[in-house]
Design a protein around this motif. Sequence first.
Motif, PDB file in Angstrom:
ATOM      1  N   SER A 153     -23.137   5.804 -21.470  1.00  0.00           N
ATOM      2  CA  SER A 153     -24.601   5.801 -21.587  1.00  0.00           C
ATOM      3  C   SER A 153     -25.172   4.465 -21.143  1.00  0.00           C
ATOM      4  CB  SER A 153     -25.028   6.079 -23.029  1.00  0.00           C
ATOM      5  OG  SER A 153     -24.473   7.296 -23.470  1.00  0.00           O
TER       6      SER A 153
ATOM      7  N   ILE B 122     -13.595   6.196 -14.585  1.00  0.00           N
ATOM      8  CA  ILE B 122     -13.336   6.172 -16.025  1.00  0.00           C
ATOM      9  C   ILE B 122     -13.916   7.445 -16.626  1.00  0.00           C
ATOM     10  CG2 ILE B 122     -14.000   5.016 -18.170  1.00  0.00           C
ATOM     11  CD1 ILE B 122     -13.807   2.400 -16.585  1.00  0.00           C
TER      12      ILE B 122
ATOM     13  N   THR C  73     -20.490   9.317 -24.879  1.00  0.00           N
ATOM     14  CA  THR C  73     -20.070   7.993 -25.351  1.00  0.00           C
ATOM     15  C   THR C  73     -21.089   6.892 -25.047  1.00  0.00           C
ATOM     16  OG1 THR C  73     -18.915   7.444 -23.291  1.00  0.00           O
ATOM     17  CG2 THR C  73     -17.632   8.585 -25.000  1.00  0.00           C
TER      18      THR C  73
ATOM     19  N   GLY D 152     -17.077  10.731 -22.251  1.00  0.00           N
ATOM     20  CA  GLY D 152     -16.976  12.066 -22.826  1.00  0.00           C
ATOM     21  C   GLY D 152     -16.907  13.153 -21.762  1.00  0.00           C
TER      22      GLY D 152
END
Lengths: 153, 267
Positions: free
Chosen positions: B109, B28, B105, B31
């Motif tokens: 995180s 995925i 993002t 950022g």
Amino acid sequence: MQIELYINHQQVLLTVQPDDFLVDTLRKQGLFSVRRGCDTACCGLCTVWLDGRPTLACSTLSFRAQGRHITTIEGLRHEAEGFARFMAAEGADQCGYCSPGFILTVLAMKRELANPGEADIIHYLTGNLCRCTGYQGQLRAVKKYLGVAECNM
Amino acid sequence: MFTLLNIAQPDTQQEAYRLLTAKKSNVILGGCAWLRLGSQTIHTGVDLSKLGLNFIKEYDTYFEIGAMTSLRDIETSVALNRWFSGILAKSVQSIIGVQFRNVATVGASVFARYGFSDFLTALLALDTEIELYQGGRLTLAAFVDMPRNKDLLVKVIIHKTSRTAAYLALRNSQSDFPVLTVAVSRLDGAWKIAVGARPTRAKLAAQAAVLLAGAGRDVPPDCLRQAAELAAEELPFGANMRASAAYRRLLCQTLVQRGLTEVTACR
Ligand SMILES: Cc1cc2nc3c(=O)[nH]c(=O)nc-3n(C[C@H](O)[C@H](O)[C@H](O)COP(=O)(O)OP(=O)(O)OC[C@H]3O[C@@H](n4cnc5c(N)ncnc54)[C@H](O)[C@@H]3O)c2cc1C
Ligand code: FES
Ligand code: FES
């Protein structure tokens, strides 16, 4: 893949690879004000605006710019020159390598923050590194530019 | 620098999960601030832009934060920072700079469970749950201890309990990785003390919290000191290039004590 975006208000159609980053895509378009300093997301030199928000071009995949607005210092020439005069007056510019990213951040801050104090200014500008100068001259320039100068100097 | 061969932009979470698990090297894309520093070859990067996961929603009893929300949005959210003594903004505001936080993002995180994560430490001291596409809903505390597997973090849920809280971290220099992170909170007599960057994942100091729970509303300063000592004793610490284990243990005691003192001073 093809993306359609706006660079400094002009609509452009670009072909990018999945792992192209904005810093390279923009430089290929001749926008050499977009600099690569560290390439590890630490220095802020590669800053551009993405839909008006200051963003690291070295860490943003180009395909993510699809349909969005990118602003570089070429698109804010007049305003950037206005601020650059304050920098020069304080002797805060030397080689100038960090200036485009720094100035874009200052101009974004001016739009985002109402009546910032010194701590707010320093906080907003943290993450913008300059290898030539200290930061006092830059801070003086920013404060004078924003009209919050003098009081605590 | 990583290599990314294909991008997929699924329209549903189901499709995103299918793509993620279709190949070992599929990942995925948050950022990408962290991913890009690696050197792996990714077959397909799954972009979540079409899933509408960029939001901070406020309900009567909880907040929902979508996985694609940026750390800068956390920092500047007026609604979110009316709660929990504003510790969420405090926890992210030293992560590099504004431009970086506009990229990084929430989903990454939290899901990545970085040892040094400031945000994870703060969330752990609140009443936080997460929603995973495959794994469903679970408390953050349970998730933090789980082994790594592939899943899609959809959102973070924070219950609006009237916790008063404090966040503290020590950095060798501004915007560097933290040497230690501490988040402390109190809801009536129930305390949570989270310590991160030990240098491993944030963890709750359970025994110290129990000690404080017995101390009643006005905790005497002596008891705060004891609890801070206990937190430093019960948690494991390690060394890395930023600090030794012994230094972190001392620092933990000091920061926890300051955090506890700050919270007890809140009325
Ligand atoms: C130079 C540098 C300094 C930093 N300093 C700090 C610091 O001081 N404190 C701190 O807390 N953090 C720090 N960070 C970490 C930073 O917070 C993370 O890089 C950031 O949170 C990652 O966000 P991202 O969206 O860019 O992640 P990405 O790089 O896109 O992704 C990271 C990982 O998360 C996975 N992922 C992304 N989204 C999801 C999702 N929704 N579900 C499941 N998996 C997902 C990705 O597949 C990848 O494995 C630093 C990072 C850098 C590069
Ligand atoms: S080149 Fe992007 S932050 Fe340094
Ligand atoms: S003026 Fe030279 S790097 Fe900043």
